[in-house]
Design an enzyme around this catalytic site. Sequence first.
Site, PDB file in Angstrom:
ATOM      1  N   ASP A 119       8.464   5.453  12.034  1.00  0.00           N
ATOM      2  CA  ASP A 119       8.403   4.363  13.022  1.00  0.00           C
ATOM      3  C   ASP A 119       9.689   4.430  13.855  1.00  0.00           C
ATOM      4  OD1 ASP A 119       5.962   2.579  12.055  1.00  0.00           O
ATOM      5  OD2 ASP A 119       7.030   3.289  10.289  1.00  0.00           O
ATOM      6  N   GLN A 146      10.728   1.604  16.036  1.00  0.00           N
ATOM      7  CA  GLN A 146      11.041   0.418  15.228  1.00  0.00           C
ATOM      8  C   GLN A 146      12.499   0.416  14.782  1.00  0.00           C
ATOM      9  OE1 GLN A 146       8.515  -1.528  12.045  1.00  0.00           O
ATOM     10  NE2 GLN A 146       9.686  -0.134  10.776  1.00  0.00           N
ATOM     11  N   GLY A 185      12.054   4.368   7.933  1.00  0.00           N
ATOM     12  CA  GLY A 185      11.510   5.702   8.128  1.00  0.00           C
ATOM     13  C   GLY A 185      11.517   6.122   9.593  1.00  0.00           C
ATOM     14  N   ALA A 240       0.870  -1.192   0.000  1.00  0.00           N
ATOM     15  CA  ALA A 240       0.000   0.000   0.000  1.00  0.00           C
ATOM     16  C   ALA A 240       0.902   1.237   0.000  1.00  0.00           C
ATOM     17  CB  ALA A 240      -0.964  -0.004   1.185  1.00  0.00           C
ATOM     18  N   LEU A 241       1.752   1.255  -1.016  1.00  0.00           N
ATOM     19  CA  LEU A 241       2.849   2.216  -1.043  1.00  0.00           C
ATOM     20  C   LEU A 241       2.381   3.655  -1.246  1.00  0.00           C
ATOM     21  CD1 LEU A 241       5.356   0.156  -3.226  1.00  0.00           C
ATOM     22  CD2 LEU A 241       5.173   0.237  -0.733  1.00  0.00           C
ATOM     23  N   ARG A 276      -2.215   3.289   6.463  1.00  0.00           N
ATOM     24  CA  ARG A 276      -3.492   3.201   7.191  1.00  0.00           C
ATOM     25  C   ARG A 276      -4.371   4.431   6.978  1.00  0.00           C
ATOM     26  NH1 ARG A 276      -0.095   0.246  10.741  1.00  0.00           N
ATOM     27  NH2 ARG A 276      -0.974  -1.787  11.269  1.00  0.00           N
ATOM     28  N   HIS A 284       7.160   5.770   1.368  1.00  0.00           N
ATOM     29  CA  HIS A 284       7.930   4.580   0.969  1.00  0.00           C
ATOM     30  C   HIS A 284       8.873   4.921  -0.193  1.00  0.00           C
ATOM     31  CE1 HIS A 284       4.145   2.447   2.514  1.00  0.00           C
ATOM     32  NE2 HIS A 284       5.105   1.943   3.271  1.00  0.00           N
TER      33      HIS A 284
END
Length: 278
Positions: free
Chosen positions: A150, A153, A147, A32-33, A187, A37
Amino acid sequence: MRVFTTTREIQQYLADLRNKGLSTGFVATMGALHQGHLSLIQQAKKDNDLVICSIFVNPTQFNDPADLEKYPRPIAHDTQMLEQAGCDILFNPEVSEMYADNEHWHLALGEIEHLLEGTFRPGHYQGVTQVVYKLFNILKPDTAYFGQKDYQQIMVIAKMVELLNLPVKLVMCPILREEDGLAMSSRNIHLTAEDRLHSLILSKTLNWVKDNFDSNNIAVLQAKAAEAINTEDGVSLEYFELVDGDTLHPANQSTKKVVALVAARVGKTRLIDNVLIG
Ligand code: AMP
């Protein structure tokens, strides 16, 4: 662009390229780029001979089955976007290609796993490290791009790289935003028109905190930010915290690198965002 769905084939292909001395940059995605991204792909292109992108909606990092179920998977459109962005290699495996039945994974990541996102998404970072370890192991990239969106992450992945001595360099890329400030996210397509308006409170509040940052008044700033978000219609705050960007411990007067991090539900959609301060 070469597209691979099996580990065996992509490993063979990449081994040949490595033997030719070509450097590889890797961008891991769940598809779902969006432009966020693609900005990682662009950075990887600048720094390397070849760019590898993976699209894999990793079930082990979802703690909410409904979230996994409704995660968007527009693979044809994604493939087209990657072609246009000049990506060289796409790895798009099925779940059965990545995982054996009843596979178990646990990495002792320490406290970083349980702070912030970890509190609201138990087990999430075990799933993230599990899949990123596998992807690094299969693709053996020289450099991997993640990225700042996040933030926690990339810290968790850096911890894994350190713990397991993985031979990969990590690069953090800035957050890409819509014109009105909303951080791009796969999202965001779940946001209704109303949610979309209310979602702006997140980036607005982060910017307000950055502009008004005063290391003597961290608790006051944090409280005001939380209140601003909580009083926005349709928005329910999970956390808003000012932390040390290296440890994720609460920031104090002597913290040099402060990061403000937020997570909230906007309507039915959970969003995260952050800003670096100083
Ligand atoms: P995802 O597909 O959500 O797993 O994201 C794949 C990679 O893209 C991760 O390293 C994300 O941090 C990064 N990413 C997601 N959104 C953005 C954004 N708005 N700007 C820059 N990078 C992003």
